[in-house]
Design an enzyme around this catalytic site. Sequence first.
Site, mmCIF file in Angstrom:
data_model
loop_
_atom_site.group_PDB
_atom_site.id
_atom_site.type_symbol
_atom_site.label_atom_id
_atom_site.label_comp_id
_atom_site.label_asym_id
_atom_site.label_seq_id
_atom_site.Cartn_x
_atom_site.Cartn_y
_atom_site.Cartn_z
ATOM 1 N N GLU A 1 0.739 -1.349 -0.053
ATOM 2 C CA GLU A 1 -0.151 0.009 -0.376
ATOM 3 C C GLU A 1 0.919 1.307 0.085
ATOM 4 O O GLU A 1 0.485 2.533 -1.308
ATOM 5 C CB GLU A 1 -1.024 -0.028 1.454
ATOM 6 N N GLU B 1 10.827 2.579 1.853
ATOM 7 C CA GLU B 1 8.995 2.492 2.579
ATOM 8 C C GLU B 1 8.886 0.868 3.408
ATOM 9 O O GLU B 1 7.812 1.061 4.561
ATOM 10 C CB GLU B 1 7.742 2.264 1.484
#
Length: 1006
Positions: free
Chosen positions: A105, A178
């Site tokens: 995501e 991330e």
Amino acid sequence: MLHISRLTHRKTVSSLASSSRLLRRWKSSSVQDAVRSLKDGDRIHGYTVKRLVEIPELMTTGVSLEHDKTGAQHCHYAREDSNNTFSVMFRTTPMDDTGVPHILEHTTLCGSQKYPVRDPFFKMINRTLATFMNAMTASDWTVYPFSTQNQKDYENLMSVYLDAVFYPQLRELDFSQEGWRLEHEDPNNSESPIIFKGVVYNEMKGVFSDSVNLFMQAVQNKLLPDHTYGVVSGGDPPAITDLTWKQLKEFHHSHYHPTNSKFVTYGDIPLERHLELINNNYLEKFDRINIDTRVPLQPRWSEPRTAHITCPHDPTGTEKQTTVSANFLLSEITDIFESFTMNIICTLLTDGETSPFYQALLEANIGSDYAPLTGYQDIMKEAVFCVGLRGIHSDDVNKVKDIISVTFDKVISEGFDQKNIDALLHRIELALKHQTGNFGLNMALNMASVWNHDGDPMVALQINNQISQLRQTLADNPTFLQDKVKQYFKDNKHCLVVTMEPDKDYEEGRNKEEAERLERHVSQLTAADRKIILDTGKELLANQMAVEDVNCLPTIHLDEIERKIKSEPVEAINLGGISVQKCAAPTNGVSYLRMISNLASVSDDLKPYVPLFCNVITKMGAGAHDYKSLSQDIDLYTGGLSAGVHVKAHHTEDKTYEQGVTFSSYCLDRNLDRMLGLWTDVFSRPDLKDNDRFLTLVNMTAAEMSSSVVSRGHSFAISHSRAGLTPAGFLQEQFEGLTQLELLNGIVGGEPESVFKVINKMEQISKCLLNKSNLRVAVNAMPESMDATLKSVEGFLSSLPGDAVVSNYLTKDTDYKVKETQTQFERPFSVNYMGKSFLTVPYTHEDFPRLRVLAKLMWAKFLHREIREKGGAYGSGAVCSDGVFSLFSYRDPNSLKTLEVFDEAVKWLCRGDYTHNDVDEAKLSVFQESDKPVTPGNSGMMLFTNGVTDEMRQTMRDQLFQVTKKDITSVALRYLKKGERSNAVSFLGPANQKVQEDQKWKIIKS
Ligand SMILES: [Zn+2]
């Protein structure tokens, strides 16, 4: 981004419907008619219509379709609402703890083929009129929703979203940024130690340092251990560092595919347009794949189980730090009626002061609150009921287990109080009609789990059918609910008791595990690996500092924005000497009542106690009611009675404001006289004598305010910095700021006898406020029921004590002396919350719209970069409010340095170092904020609470369009430049040596 970590999404029955925004009732909707002409089997833009469903209680017609080539599922909800919503959801069912759906995501939003920019949601803020934008990961789905009222904007955002999910770049660099990576502590220094870094890695370390999250995760993993619910979808730090970039790309390939996707579109944009855009630009480029992401049912146990976990020890807390709960696996959430029934039962068991578990568990005073997750949970394939206590002594675990079992037995033999069943069904009916927030968005999110497991979301939305089925079942079998309680809680062997106890060595254990894991990784590094680590670290740093060209992103232009305000149909009338504002609006059979009682007559020594008065006055007894029976009647007949302080600076006059208390409530039209009767009891015969109840409420109020300081530290800082600048700011701070918290803490920590003195003050305040002198009223209702509503309100007003006095509601404090202050509230935090305010002009002044645009410009083009990206604070901002302009930072590692950034920001504005385009983007953000939809129940409130007329709002809008770069520079020079206008600084933060050494600062310790 918001990450719903598993069961955190607590949903009660009434929230199923709480989102209703019904716009028209009396005429048939052309938006709905347009889809009603469709038939099953019709082909549109590569889709086939599967079926049409009428959902009359939500004024919606639903259409479900399937995309022929890929099998993508689509639900369209046609409704007369311009706040259109889009969402695309994927079933994401990880089988390990690496957090792959969560990291995906994040990386999905690091740039796509068409829009190769980092964080497109943030970059779009100045280019959209969105009323919502976000992405969320749950334990078995990931969803990307947005909503907006402008069609071009809708199409822009749809393009950004679809490109992100179907064509993300997923570069290795994005994965390491991330997800996780090995990097030197200082990326530029090859001598500094190599450590684990990564946004999700650190985020999840934070999540699992909180014992509430640990507990919730354990309940899910151990109650449904055999498939995807047995793993940590957000990522468990020890496992995150096993994930590879290749695995991430594979997960995307198999899960973010049209064949595994479900789309929702909602609102008044024609269905054909949605399908055309989705099919032509994306779906038709894909072929169906062979993938099965379905979740099997959890095999049921033959015996109940127990689990014991540990959590960090809270050194500031008491010795009562144990949590225990009983958790039961119920039916499949796709069995709509069974779920509805169980949701009702679980709510009846735990919700409200007269529910069995509230009385048995909370009122036993063993623990501080319910255990996390208490209630009905339906975000996994099978529903779960949890009940327990937190904050108990470890010796009391068995006592809690006994109470739980005895309480179930009692309910099985005695059933539920019929009044509570009626009150709950009433709440559902009212929630269906009371229109709040973002309807389409709430509908998409509330239905996500049912649809994710191929249940029928449209049937789930037909709540009236479920209510009538339940009523019929209860009529046929009066013990139906008790039988279900026995079946699911007494006879159900799939039950897990989880106990969590603090461990003083917990953090040390986690740290040791991380150190050993790091050592394993680092010891295997070759010289070549080390060089890659150093180079990648530098590359990431350079990437973060690089200025990106965001012009590839679509944008809305100012000439595409509506010039005219939406006017509000209000009329001023007089009922028995009291001024009443009436607003006829499509409220869908709900009546709204607001009353403002002026408090200028309350003496200065009593005034600080007014907020506490507001917090208790509808929660004690009144008339013939004790507090329990009052609370039951409030639930049976109304959406709640509330009271709150009201301090508003005047829109035109300096040093002028209104001070009062607002009383507000709403109800179904048929219950209006009941609701007014309850207000009559509160106004005429309030019962403030119950000392125990009063003390409970004072404790709750103080605890709530104390715990909000960490999450709203910036509001407290701003509020205090405003207090010396205007009389309204001063009163607001006394009522809602740290000054109020000190007062509450003084009462809580004081001698028991002093509480009596406070109760006495409550009685004096009630004499001043609970009468019809200095009262003004607003009523919102349907046009056809307005006359009857006003007649009832007139009768109610005439029954109130006192005489109606027509007077000036405004307080003018011409002698008010501005105080320039610098204050620190020393708190045991690791971060600071900074606030600085400048004295400016009221709403109707021609410079006000210029300052509003300036605030947005300053944040987007200067403060965000300097304070968040470079300074490391979580957030920052600039706010233009009546008469005052404020700057703030949030969870800020810096303090005095941020004040320097504020000064630099002002100099930057005065120099005019920005473009005309930057000014236009800032205007767009102002419109994005001010054009949020207004519900019928709130129509006319700008006039009623702030005195702002339609003409003033239109003038403001015209002026906003006209603001130029030159205007911005000139207001910066006039109001914000050093030495021009009075200003004040306040902040919350840890002991600060530089502040202590500087005489200009006042330090307040607590
Ligand atoms: Zn995250």
